[in-house]
Motif scaffolding. Structure first.
Motif, PDB file in Angstrom:
ATOM      1  N   LYS A 207     -28.490  77.485  -1.860  1.00 19.92           N
ATOM      2  CA  LYS A 207     -29.136  77.146  -3.127  1.00 19.92           C
ATOM      3  C   LYS A 207     -30.646  77.226  -2.910  1.00 19.92           C
ATOM      4  O   LYS A 207     -31.167  76.727  -1.915  1.00 19.92           O
ATOM      5  CB  LYS A 207     -28.734  75.729  -3.532  1.00 19.92           C
ATOM      6  CG  LYS A 207     -29.510  75.141  -4.695  1.00 19.92           C
ATOM      7  CD  LYS A 207     -29.065  73.702  -4.940  1.00 19.92           C
ATOM      8  CE  LYS A 207     -29.928  73.011  -5.972  1.00 19.92           C
ATOM      9  NZ  LYS A 207     -31.266  72.636  -5.449  1.00 19.92           N
ATOM     10  N   ILE A 208     -31.359  77.843  -3.845  1.00 22.53           N
ATOM     11  CA  ILE A 208     -32.815  77.967  -3.725  1.00 22.53           C
ATOM     12  C   ILE A 208     -33.468  76.720  -4.317  1.00 22.53           C
ATOM     13  O   ILE A 208     -33.400  76.475  -5.519  1.00 22.53           O
ATOM     14  CB  ILE A 208     -33.319  79.240  -4.423  1.00 22.53           C
ATOM     15  CG1 ILE A 208     -32.627  80.488  -3.860  1.00 22.53           C
ATOM     16  CG2 ILE A 208     -34.841  79.363  -4.262  1.00 22.53           C
ATOM     17  CD1 ILE A 208     -32.917  81.769  -4.618  1.00 22.53           C
ATOM     18  N   ASN A 209     -34.104  75.941  -3.452  1.00 19.92           N
ATOM     19  CA  ASN A 209     -34.752  74.699  -3.895  1.00 19.92           C
ATOM     20  C   ASN A 209     -36.049  74.953  -4.644  1.00 19.92           C
ATOM     21  O   ASN A 209     -36.424  74.171  -5.522  1.00 19.92           O
ATOM     22  CB  ASN A 209     -35.049  73.796  -2.704  1.00 19.92           C
ATOM     23  CG  ASN A 209     -33.805  73.174  -2.108  1.00 19.92           C
ATOM     24  OD1 ASN A 209     -32.697  73.358  -2.621  1.00 19.92           O
ATOM     25  ND2 ASN A 209     -33.978  72.443  -1.020  1.00 19.92           N
ATOM     26  N   ALA A 210     -36.766  76.024  -4.253  1.00 18.04           N
ATOM     27  CA  ALA A 210     -38.080  76.270  -4.847  1.00 18.04           C
ATOM     28  C   ALA A 210     -38.550  77.672  -4.506  1.00 18.04           C
ATOM     29  O   ALA A 210     -38.110  78.273  -3.517  1.00 18.04           O
ATOM     30  CB  ALA A 210     -39.100  75.259  -4.333  1.00 18.04           C
ATOM     31  N   VAL A 211     -39.453  78.189  -5.337  1.00 16.15           N
ATOM     32  CA  VAL A 211     -40.186  79.411  -5.035  1.00 16.15           C
ATOM     33  C   VAL A 211     -41.672  79.059  -5.075  1.00 16.15           C
ATOM     34  O   VAL A 211     -42.122  78.302  -5.945  1.00 16.15           O
ATOM     35  CB  VAL A 211     -39.841  80.553  -6.019  1.00 16.15           C
ATOM     36  CG1 VAL A 211     -40.126  80.174  -7.465  1.00 16.15           C
ATOM     37  CG2 VAL A 211     -40.577  81.843  -5.639  1.00 16.15           C
TER      38      VAL A 211
END
Length: 252
Positions: free
Chosen positions: A102-106
Motif C-alpha cells: 500500500k502506498i502511504n504517501a508520494v
C-alpha cells in the motif's frame, strides 16, 4: 578421526553461511525487475527501487527521469511521480500488485513535471501527497497539480516500522528542491539537486547556481553515512555524486 572430520565440516559450513549472509548484506546486486516502453523499475537494495520514466524535451531529447520507492513490510512511499499520469498509474499498479504494498504517501521533491507531472494519478487513488511549502506555492503559480500537504523545512513519515525523511537544505536546481532520505538503508534521493557523475549542469531556468554547492554541502554534512545516492537523472552511485555536484557549481 571421525569427530575431527565432523568438526571441520561444521566449521566449513558455518563459515560458508556467514560469508553468504555478509555478502548479501554488503553487496546487493542491482537488477531491472520491470520494463515497458514508458517505465523502468530497478531494485537497488532489499527495500528500495528506482522508477524511471521519460520526458520529451527540446533541448535534451527524451530524458530519463528517476524517482525512488522505499518499502517496509507491506507499505511503500514514493519520491517523485513519473512524468505523466499514465506512467504514474502504471507505477501504482506495479507497487500494489507486484510489491504487494500500500502506498502511504508520494513526495514530489520540486515543482517541475519530472517531479510531480503524474500527481493527479496518485490523488485519484486517494494517496496523500506531501511537499515543501514553496513547492505548493510554485505549483499554484504555474497551474500544475498541487500537492495536498505542506511542510516547512522537513517532514518525517512512516513506512512500515521505518522512518522516511524529506528535507529542504537550500536552493539549487530550483528554489524549492528537497531531498529524501531512507535511514534504514542509508539511501539518499537527491532528485534534480544532485547530478550523476560526469553530467553537465542541465536545465538552469529556475536555478540558483550561486547557492547550489553550499546547499549540497549541507546535505553531505547531514548524512555522513550515506551509502547509495540517487540523482534525478542518470545513474545512481554513492557519496561521490555529492562531491561531483559540489565541484560542478563551486564558485558560480
Amino acid at each position: 578421526m571421525k569427530n575431527i572430520i565432523q568438526n571441520i565440516l561444521i566449521m566449513f559450513f558455518s563459515f560458508f553461511i556467514l560469508s553468504c549472509a555478509l555478502q548479501n548484506r554488503a553487496g546487493f546486486k542491482a537488477k531491472k525487475i520491470y520494463k515497458s516502453n514508458t517505465l523502468i523499475i530497478t531494485q537497488i537494495s532489499e527495500n528500495a527501487f528506482i522508477h524511471t520514466s521519460f520526458k520529451k524535451t527540446n533541448d535534451f531529447g527524451n530524458v530519463p527521469c528517476n524517482g525512488l520507492i522505499v518499502k517496509d513490510y507491506n507499505e511503500a512511499i514514493v519520491f517523485d511521480t513519473p512524468t505523466n499520469d499514465e506512467s504514474s498509474e502504471e507505477l501504482i499498479q506495479w507497487i500494489n500488485k507486484k510489491l504487494g504494498a500500500k502506498i502511504n504517501a508520494v513526495i514530489p521533491t520540486h515543482f517541475h513535471d519530472d517531479s510531480l507531472g503524474g500527481l493527479m494519478a496518485f490523488h485519484k487513488k486517494n494517496i496523500p501527497s506531501y511537499s515543501y511549502a514553496k513547492t505548493i506555492e510554485l505549483a499554484k503559480e504555474n497551474n500544475f497539480v498541487i500537492p495536498e500537504n505542506s511542510f516547512n523545512d522537513a517532514v518525517i513519515l512512516k513506512v512500515g516500522d521505518k522512518d522516511v525523511v524529506a528535507k529542504f537544505f537550500g536552493e539549487g536546481h530550483t528554489k524549492d528542491n528537497v531531498v529524501g532520505y531512507f535511514p534504514g538503508e542509508n539511501i539518499l534521493f537527491g532528485g534534480c539537486l544532485l547530478k550523476e557523475l560526469e553530467a553537465g549542469k542541465g536545465y538552469l531556468g529556475d536555478a540558483n547556481v550561486s547557492a547550489w554547492s553550499s546547499t549540497v554541502e549541507k546535505v553531505k554534512k547531514e548524512y555522513p553515512d550515506v551509502k547509495i545516492v540517487v540523482p534525478g537523472h542518470g545513474d545512481y552511485g554513492d557519496g561521490k555524486l555529492l562531491d561531483y555536484t559540489i565541484g560542478l557549481f563551486k564558485g558560480q
